[in-house]
Scaffold this motif. Structure first.
Motif, PDB file in Angstrom:
ATOM      1  N   LEU A   1      11.226  -8.789   3.051  1.00 11.49           N
ATOM      2  CA  LEU A   1      11.719  -8.160   4.279  1.00 11.49           C
ATOM      3  C   LEU A   1      11.005  -6.822   4.504  1.00 11.49           C
ATOM      4  CD1 LEU A   1      13.586  -8.402   6.674  1.00 11.49           C
ATOM      5  CD2 LEU A   1      15.440  -7.518   5.262  1.00 11.49           C
ATOM      6  N   ALA A   2      10.749  -6.093   3.450  1.00 12.62           N
ATOM      7  CA  ALA A   2      10.003  -4.840   3.557  1.00 12.62           C
ATOM      8  C   ALA A   2       8.605  -5.096   4.112  1.00 12.62           C
ATOM      9  CB  ALA A   2       9.922  -4.164   2.199  1.00 12.62           C
ATOM     10  N   GLN A   3       7.971  -6.162   3.683  1.00  6.51           N
ATOM     11  CA  GLN A   3       6.638  -6.502   4.173  1.00  6.51           C
ATOM     12  C   GLN A   3       6.672  -6.836   5.659  1.00  6.51           C
ATOM     13  OE1 GLN A   3       5.731  -9.630   1.405  1.00  6.51           O
ATOM     14  NE2 GLN A   3       4.799  -8.226  -0.074  1.00  6.51           N
ATOM     15  N   VAL A   4       7.697  -7.547   6.087  1.00  4.73           N
ATOM     16  CA  VAL A   4       7.818  -7.884   7.509  1.00  4.73           C
ATOM     17  C   VAL A   4       8.034  -6.617   8.325  1.00  4.73           C
ATOM     18  CG1 VAL A   4       9.197  -9.122   9.235  1.00  4.73           C
ATOM     19  CG2 VAL A   4       8.657 -10.219   7.047  1.00  4.73           C
ATOM     20  N   PHE A   5       8.909  -5.729   7.850  1.00  3.45           N
ATOM     21  CA  PHE A   5       9.129  -4.476   8.565  1.00  3.45           C
ATOM     22  C   PHE A   5       7.840  -3.655   8.625  1.00  3.45           C
ATOM     23  CE2 PHE A   5      13.877  -4.705   7.645  1.00  3.45           C
ATOM     24  CZ  PHE A   5      14.217  -4.894   8.975  1.00  3.45           C
ATOM     25  N   ALA A   6       7.072  -3.632   7.558  1.00  7.03           N
ATOM     26  CA  ALA A   6       5.802  -2.889   7.556  1.00  7.03           C
ATOM     27  C   ALA A   6       4.841  -3.483   8.581  1.00  7.03           C
ATOM     28  CB  ALA A   6       5.193  -2.898   6.166  1.00  7.03           C
ATOM     29  N   ALA A   7       4.820  -4.803   8.680  1.00  5.32           N
ATOM     30  CA  ALA A   7       3.928  -5.475   9.628  1.00  5.32           C
ATOM     31  C   ALA A   7       4.291  -5.174  11.074  1.00  5.32           C
ATOM     32  CB  ALA A   7       3.944  -6.980   9.384  1.00  5.32           C
ATOM     33  N   THR A   8       5.560  -4.845  11.305  1.00  6.22           N
ATOM     34  CA  THR A   8       6.003  -4.527  12.668  1.00  6.22           C
ATOM     35  C   THR A   8       6.111  -3.021  12.879  1.00  6.22           C
ATOM     36  OG1 THR A   8       8.317  -4.789  12.019  1.00  6.22           O
ATOM     37  CG2 THR A   8       7.224  -6.709  12.975  1.00  6.22           C
ATOM     38  N   ASN A   9       5.544  -2.260  11.943  1.00  5.31           N
ATOM     39  CA  ASN A   9       5.494  -0.799  12.017  1.00  5.31           C
ATOM     40  C   ASN A   9       6.876  -0.143  11.997  1.00  5.31           C
ATOM     41  OD1 ASN A   9       3.681   1.325  11.897  1.00  5.31           O
ATOM     42  ND2 ASN A   9       3.887   1.744  14.084  1.00  5.31           N
ATOM     43  N   MET A  10       7.828  -0.794  11.355  1.00  8.56           N
ATOM     44  CA  MET A  10       9.162  -0.226  11.156  1.00  8.56           C
ATOM     45  C   MET A  10       9.184   0.333   9.736  1.00  8.56           C
ATOM     46  SD  MET A  10      11.410  -3.138  13.084  1.00  8.56           S
ATOM     47  CE  MET A  10      12.948  -2.235  12.952  1.00  8.56           C
ATOM     48  N   LEU A  11       8.505   1.456   9.582  1.00  6.70           N
ATOM     49  CA  LEU A  11       8.198   1.971   8.254  1.00  6.70           C
ATOM     50  C   LEU A  11       9.412   2.448   7.477  1.00  6.70           C
ATOM     51  CD1 LEU A  11       4.881   3.843   9.064  1.00  6.70           C
ATOM     52  CD2 LEU A  11       5.232   1.480   8.308  1.00  6.70           C
TER      53      LEU A  11
ATOM     54  N   ASP B   1      12.507   1.362   7.698  1.00  2.00           N
ATOM     55  CA  ASP B   1      13.213   0.153   7.248  1.00  2.00           C
ATOM     56  C   ASP B   1      12.456  -0.511   6.096  1.00  2.00           C
ATOM     57  OD1 ASP B   1      15.370   0.261   9.079  1.00  2.00           O
ATOM     58  OD2 ASP B   1      14.108  -0.601  10.637  1.00  2.00           O
ATOM     59  N   SER B   2      11.142  -0.540   6.228  1.00  2.68           N
ATOM     60  CA  SER B   2      10.323  -1.130   5.179  1.00  2.68           C
ATOM     61  C   SER B   2      10.511  -0.387   3.861  1.00  2.68           C
ATOM     62  CB  SER B   2       8.851  -1.086   5.593  1.00  2.68           C
ATOM     63  OG  SER B   2       8.035  -1.580   4.570  1.00  2.68           O
ATOM     64  N   LEU B   3      10.427   0.916   3.904  1.00  2.22           N
ATOM     65  CA  LEU B   3      10.561   1.717   2.689  1.00  2.22           C
ATOM     66  C   LEU B   3      11.925   1.530   2.038  1.00  2.22           C
ATOM     67  CD1 LEU B   3       9.229   3.712   0.799  1.00  2.22           C
ATOM     68  CD2 LEU B   3      10.077   5.553   2.267  1.00  2.22           C
TER      69      LEU B   3
ATOM     70  N   THR C   1       5.886  -2.124  -6.051  1.00  2.70           N
ATOM     71  CA  THR C   1       5.138  -1.080  -6.744  1.00  2.70           C
ATOM     72  C   THR C   1       3.670  -1.061  -6.318  1.00  2.70           C
ATOM     73  OG1 THR C   1       4.740  -2.542  -8.627  1.00  2.70           O
ATOM     74  CG2 THR C   1       6.635  -1.067  -8.773  1.00  2.70           C
ATOM     75  N   ALA C   2       3.313  -1.906  -5.369  1.00  5.39           N
ATOM     76  CA  ALA C   2       1.929  -1.978  -4.893  1.00  5.39           C
ATOM     77  C   ALA C   2       1.602  -0.784  -3.998  1.00  5.39           C
ATOM     78  CB  ALA C   2       1.728  -3.288  -4.136  1.00  5.39           C
ATOM     79  N   ASP C   3       0.394  -0.765  -3.491  1.00  4.81           N
ATOM     80  CA  ASP C   3      -0.052   0.339  -2.649  1.00  4.81           C
ATOM     81  C   ASP C   3       0.688   0.421  -1.317  1.00  4.81           C
ATOM     82  OD1 ASP C   3      -1.871   1.334  -4.453  1.00  4.81           O
ATOM     83  OD2 ASP C   3      -3.547   0.156  -3.649  1.00  4.81           O
ATOM     84  N   GLY C   4       1.185  -0.695  -0.799  1.00  6.81           N
ATOM     85  CA  GLY C   4       1.878  -0.694   0.495  1.00  6.81           C
ATOM     86  C   GLY C   4       2.994   0.323   0.583  1.00  6.81           C
ATOM     87  N   PRO C   5       3.951   0.313  -0.336  1.00  3.86           N
ATOM     88  CA  PRO C   5       5.035   1.299  -0.282  1.00  3.86           C
ATOM     89  C   PRO C   5       4.526   2.737  -0.412  1.00  3.86           C
ATOM     90  CG  PRO C   5       5.655  -0.514  -1.701  1.00  3.86           C
ATOM     91  CD  PRO C   5       4.207  -0.702  -1.344  1.00  3.86           C
ATOM     92  N   LYS C   6       3.515   2.948  -1.217  1.00 12.02           N
ATOM     93  CA  LYS C   6       2.962   4.303  -1.360  1.00 12.02           C
ATOM     94  C   LYS C   6       2.328   4.757  -0.053  1.00 12.02           C
ATOM     95  CE  LYS C   6       2.182   3.571  -6.222  1.00 12.02           C
ATOM     96  NZ  LYS C   6       1.264   3.052  -7.188  1.00 12.02           N
ATOM     97  N   ASN C   7       1.634   3.855   0.626  1.00 14.68           N
ATOM     98  CA  ASN C   7       1.033   4.186   1.911  1.00 14.68           C
ATOM     99  C   ASN C   7       2.099   4.491   2.960  1.00 14.68           C
ATOM    100  OD1 ASN C   7      -1.522   3.792   0.842  1.00 14.68           O
ATOM    101  ND2 ASN C   7      -1.669   1.690   1.554  1.00 14.68           N
ATOM    102  N   ILE C   8       3.199   3.768   2.916  1.00 12.28           N
ATOM    103  CA  ILE C   8       4.296   4.010   3.852  1.00 12.28           C
ATOM    104  C   ILE C   8       4.892   5.386   3.600  1.00 12.28           C
ATOM    105  CG2 ILE C   8       6.636   3.298   4.500  1.00 12.28           C
ATOM    106  CD1 ILE C   8       5.674   0.387   4.006  1.00 12.28           C
TER     107      ILE C   8
ATOM    108  N   LEU D   1       4.995   8.343   6.343  1.00  8.39           N
ATOM    109  CA  LEU D   1       6.240   8.946   6.778  1.00  8.39           C
ATOM    110  C   LEU D   1       6.272  10.444   6.500  1.00  8.39           C
ATOM    111  CD1 LEU D   1       8.836   6.213   5.735  1.00  8.39           C
ATOM    112  CD2 LEU D   1       8.157   6.865   8.062  1.00  8.39           C
ATOM    113  N   SER D   2       5.616  10.887   5.447  1.00  8.43           N
ATOM    114  CA  SER D   2       5.612  12.311   5.127  1.00  8.43           C
ATOM    115  C   SER D   2       4.803  13.112   6.144  1.00  8.43           C
ATOM    116  CB  SER D   2       5.081  12.542   3.718  1.00  8.43           C
ATOM    117  OG  SER D   2       3.691  12.293   3.661  1.00  8.43           O
ATOM    118  N   LEU D   3       3.970  12.456   6.907  1.00  3.66           N
ATOM    119  CA  LEU D   3       3.173  13.144   7.925  1.00  3.66           C
ATOM    120  C   LEU D   3       3.983  13.494   9.166  1.00  3.66           C
ATOM    121  CD1 LEU D   3      -0.102  11.013   7.748  1.00  3.66           C
ATOM    122  CD2 LEU D   3       0.316  13.258   6.730  1.00  3.66           C
ATOM    123  N   PHE D   4       5.140  12.878   9.323  1.00  6.56           N
ATOM    124  CA  PHE D   4       5.955  13.119  10.524  1.00  6.56           C
ATOM    125  C   PHE D   4       6.999  14.149  10.297  1.00  6.56           C
ATOM    126  CE2 PHE D   4       4.268   8.840  11.129  1.00  6.56           C
ATOM    127  CZ  PHE D   4       3.692   8.983  12.376  1.00  6.56           C
TER     128      PHE D   4
END
Length: 73
Positions: A28-38, A40-42, A59-66, A70-73
C-alpha cells in the motif's frame, strides 16, 4: 493508471482490516508513493516496519527518498 491505483488502495485497505500484514502495508505504501501521496506512503512503510523491522520493501531507498522529499516542505 489512476483508477487502478485507486482500486489497489481500496482492495489493500480492505485486506488490512482483516490481516495487519507487513507486506500489505508495504505494498500500500508503494501504491501511495506511485500516486505521489507521500505522507500516506511513509506512514504505511512505518507500519510495516513496526511489524517487521527487517521488511525489505520498507527499508529500501524508496522510504528514505520520501522522507527526504517531505523534509524539503
Amino acid at each position: 493508471m489512476e483508477g487502478r491505483n485507486g482500486d489497489a488502495v481500496s482492495l489493500l485497505g480492505r485486506y488490512l482490516k482483516d490481516w495487519a500484514d507487513e507486506s500489505l502495508y508495504a505494498k500500500l505504501a508503494q501504491v501511495f508513493a506511485a500516486t505521489n501521496m507521500l505522507q500516506d506512503s511513509l506512514s504505511h512503510y512505518q507500519a510495516a516496519l513496526r511489524i517487521n523491522p527487517q521488511n525489505e520493501a520498507a527499508t529500501a531507498d524508496g522510504p528514505k527518498n520520501i522522507e527526504t522529499t517531505l523534509s524539503l516542505f
